[in-house]
Design an enzyme around this catalytic site. Structure first.
Site, PDB file in Angstrom:
ATOM      1  N   GLU A   9      -9.720   6.198   6.982  1.00 19.03           N
ATOM      2  CA  GLU A   9      -8.220   6.489   6.832  1.00 19.03           C
ATOM      3  C   GLU A   9      -7.766   7.575   6.347  1.00 19.03           C
ATOM      4  OE1 GLU A   9      -6.088   2.376   6.808  1.00 19.03           O
ATOM      5  OE2 GLU A   9      -7.546   2.161   5.455  1.00 19.03           O
ATOM      6  N   ARG A  68       0.771  -1.230  -0.023  1.00 21.36           N
ATOM      7  CA  ARG A  68       0.057  -0.110   0.077  1.00 21.36           C
ATOM      8  C   ARG A  68       0.939   1.118   0.022  1.00 21.36           C
ATOM      9  NH1 ARG A  68      -5.473   1.491   0.800  1.00 21.36           N
ATOM     10  NH2 ARG A  68      -6.105  -0.723   1.027  1.00 21.36           N
TER      11      ARG A  68
END
Length: 794
Positions: A731, A330
């Site tokens: 997030e 990620r």
């Protein structure tokens, strides 16, 4: 504090049915009143069952060593001690790793970090267990230890193989570019510091099974690992989570060992067991956000537009893989942030160190990748004498320049308009001029300002996790009970699910109850992580609603001799052609006519795929976007600073609950600000963590919140068919705080007339800011020695 809120009340007409407090309304968190009154129950609030035992662990005092001798005789004879276990006492599987092997529940012959559990004690009180654990005598043979990312790189020691993204021909384009730059930044990790620490309670069931009540983001993983450790079938284990006092990723994989040890003691002693980690043990034994060493070289033109980028992202994984494959992936997927890199090579390394194994943290690697590109663009701007915002805007993804390094096309170009709007609403240009004038007339105080964007991909990068289930039951009084696989950690997931169900049937949210997450209600659940809790579980809940609603409509058509078009569910009433029935009366009628009033729902995210062999695919269903402007004032004599003002414009699609979304944006931003400014994870030269308590690890407080804090929602529906066209909000807001770090660097750069960007590793503590300022002084005096500057390095 000022707050700008748009779209606070979406029109209920845009949704399935009109419902009091349903989707689009700003209603309070479902447990808010319980939190205020102190009646919300966490695991340690549960009444103690008779005979409950308490757990403590004995920990390694060496970062890497072989255990030559282990004497536990004093531990076993200590007051209150009922049982002591070592690795050999585990009846089933020893390894409790979430993905790849490497995480023994208790260490065997070799320990690999200071704090690694070697044995566990069960005693009649918490204090007795803690005292007994200190009485062990352990003889070690010390082994060589790698404690830093640099150690790992020098030894070429990694927990998993490297992975690379490649777009175009970066090397050739960097070499042929009019300008080149290279650099690096060290971005430290972050302690989760949840209010409620790690805790699990295990109770024996009458059929030889175990009921585990835990503070965990992943009940299904608890069920699986407890069953494997005890060598019993999964169906004999029930894992339950009502709420957590914060998680932030720290309870995704890290909660499992506590549940397993508690369950093992419960099975051995046939007594209930509670295992609560003291804060210090929690900070020593559980993983954190990864440190990252980011290096790059880039080629660009005179407008600051990137022509080629070559990046290395090296994550400090600790002694085992844990979730590091996905975390570093990620980071790589977000090393572009909001920008078209043109030609790019991004290499991700997963560095093995003899420190606690690092794990998930809000953003899951994305923030670390973004810091690489944002630092690079800042450096380009200073090299060209441009405002960093103009360089950022020149490189934004646009139609025609919209391919990511992993091959996914950007389909919804939100950021150009969003940034333009924020630039105007925040008066960025006028403030930039005023700040420059201020800096020219003040010697010791300097101001800085920065506008930074966020583009964050939404979906688990492990494809199989992108699914969810739900169980809906409607009772004959018209009340509804929904159970789903997501967990509540304060983020408002339960509230949004409640609103989704209420809107589906056009009833008040007060009719809907969301019950504890339990593995015997909804099986095989994914962790509540990756910002996908509402996306996945909301769609699963809606699927269950749609199934029951379809049966109810078929029944109504037959019973009342009407068409489906004549039936409406609104405001706690069911319209049936020319007549109406209150919702409870209609449900009771349906029951008397034997209509099924319970259903399971399931959802799996469409379109996503990723081919690891080619490093190409569409790992994300969509992107959540946002931008923030931060203004700071710093004291050049001490490096101390204050964040004066923050303006945020954030993209959440069609908001399910604007109040909760704004709360998540505010909280995420402040947590991100802590990561980048005050929260400093430090180890000594022997591998012992120094920052192990609130006394030496500083999270932001209310005094750190800027006096002016404006948050606005960017009201544009998601192009993808998500739950009510909303977007994830968990997030992405954390990374808006990069604007604070950039503003601090801007203030430092002002001392060189914006010709130079000093190195500013994170967290940018006053000490680090001070040494960045010394680097600026050295730049202004090129003939002077730069020896002092080295103190600002890693």
């Amino acid at each position: 504090m000022r707050r700008i809120v748009v779209n606070a009340e979406l029109s209920p007409a845009t949704h399935t049915g009109s419902a009091a407090g349903g989707v689009g309304h700003s209603i309070a968190h479902e447990s808010a009143h319980k939190h205020v009154q102190g009646t919300a129950e966490y695991v340690d609030d549960l009444p103690l069952m008779p005979g409950t035992l308490f757990v403590a662990t004995g920990q390694s005092s060496k970062p890497h060593a072989r255990i030559r001798a282990l004497d536990l005789s004093a531990v076993k004879s200590a007051p209150g001690v009922i049982d002591v276990i070592v690795q050999g006492d585990i009846p089933g599987k020893v390894d409790v790793a979430p993905v790849y092997a490497g995480d023994p529940l208790l260490a065997g012959d070799v320990v690999e970090f200071i704090g690694q559990p070697i044995f566990a004690v069960a005693a009649t009180s918490f204090v007795e267990a803690q005292r007994a654990a200190l009485l062990a005598k352990i003889d070690y043979e010390e082994l060589p230890a790698q404690l830093t990312v640099e150690d790992s790189l020098a030894a070429q020691s990694f927990v998993l193989p490297q992975h690379q993204l490649l777009l175009g021909d970066p090397e050739a384009n960097i070499e042929s570019a009019p300008h080149q730059l290279s650099g690096e930044i060290y971005v430290r990790g972050q302690e989760h510091f949840y209010l409620e620490g790690q805790i699990s309670e295990a109770r024996l069931t009458e059929d030889g099974g175990i009921h585990v009540i835990s503070s965990s983001q992943h009940p299904t993983e608890l069920q699986k690992l407890v069953a494997e450790v005890l060598a019993i079938p999964f169906h004999l284990v029930v894992a339950e989570v009502r709420r957590m006092g914060g998680g932030f990723g720290g309870k995704e994989s890290q909660a499992a060992p506590l549940a397993c040890i508690a369950a093992l003691f419960a099975q051995r002693n046939r007594r209930p067991v509670r295992y609560r980690m003291p804060r210090r043990d929690d900070m020593i034994q559980t993983g954190k956000r990864h440190d990252f060493l980011n290096r790059w070289k880039a080629g660009f033109d005179s407008d600051g537009k990137l022509l080629g980028v070559d990046m290395l992202l090296a994550g400090k994984c600790g002694f085992s893989p844990d979730l590091s494959e996905g975390i570093v992936d990620r980071a790589m997927f977000h090393a572009d942030n909001a920008y078209f890199l043109n030609n790019a090579r991004i290499l991700g390394l997963r560095c093995k160190t003899h420190t606690v194994s690092n794990t998930a943290f809000r953003g899951f690697g994305g923030p670390k990748g973004m810091m690489a590109i944002e630092t690079l663009l800042e450096d380009i701007a200073r090299a060209l004498g441009k405002d960093p915002l103009d360089v950022r805007k020149a490189n934004l993804y646009q139609p025609g320049t919209d391919e990511t390094p992993y091959g996914q096309k950007i389909e919804q170009h939100v950021l150009p308009e969003l940034i333009e709007r924020l630039e105007k609403s925040s008066d960025y240009r006028a403030r930039r001029v005023a700040i420059t004038e201020f800096n020219n007339t003040h010697r010791t105080l300097k101001k800085g300002i920065a506008l930074t964007p966020v583009k964050f991909g939404i979906s688990f990068t492990a494809k199989h996790l992108n699914q969810a289930g739900a169980l809906l039951q409607i009772y004959t009084d018209g009340s509804l009970l929904i159970n789903h696989g997501g967990t509540e950690m304060g983020q408002g997931l339960y509230t949004k699910i409640q609103q989704i169900v209420a809107s589906a049937f056009g009833v008040s949210v007060h009719r809907v109850m969301v019950s504890s997450t339990r593995t015997d209600k909804v099986p095989n659940t994914s962790p509540t992580a990756a910002s996908s809790g509402t996306d996945l579980n909301g769609m699963a809940a809606k699927d269950a609603c749609d199934k029951i609603k379809a049966d109810l409509i078929v029944f109504a058509c037959e019973h009342f001799k009407i068409t489906a078009e004549q039936i409406q569910f609104n405001n706690d009433v069911v319209v049936l052609g020319e007549q109406e029935l209150a919702f409870p009366a209609f449900i009771k009628l349906a029951y008397l006519n034997r209509v099924a009033l319970s259903a399971t729902g399931h959802y799996r995210t469409p379109k996503i795929f990723y081919d690891r062999a080619t490093a190409k695919g569409q790992p994300f269903l969509y992107f959540a976007n946002g931008a923030a402007v931060s203004e700071v004032t710093l004291d050049c004599l001490t490096g101390e600073y204050k964040v004066e003002r923050v303006d945020i414009l954030h993209d959440v699609g069609k908001s399910l609950n604007p109040a909760i979304d704004i709360g998540q944006i505010e909280g995420g931003f402040i947590q991100g600000m802590g990561w980048l400014t005050t929260e400093e994870l430090l180890w000594d030269e022997k591998g012992r963590i120094i920052s192990n308590s609130p006394a030496n690890y500083k999270i932001p407080t209310a005094f750190d919140v800027p006096d002016i804090f404006n948050v606005e929602l960017f009201d544009e529906p998601n192009l993808e068919n998500t739950i009510h066209l909303s977007k994830a909000v968990g997030e992405p807001p954390l990374m808006l705080a990069i604007s604070v770090w950039a503003a601090l660097r801007d203030a430092c750069s002002s001392t060189t007339n914006y010709q130079f960007s000093p190195r500013l590793d994170t967290p940018a503590t006053p000490e680090r800011v001070y040494w960045a300022l010394q680097e600026c002084i050295a730049f202004n005096q090129p003939g002077e020695s730069k020896a002092l500057v080295t103190r600002g390095a890693i």
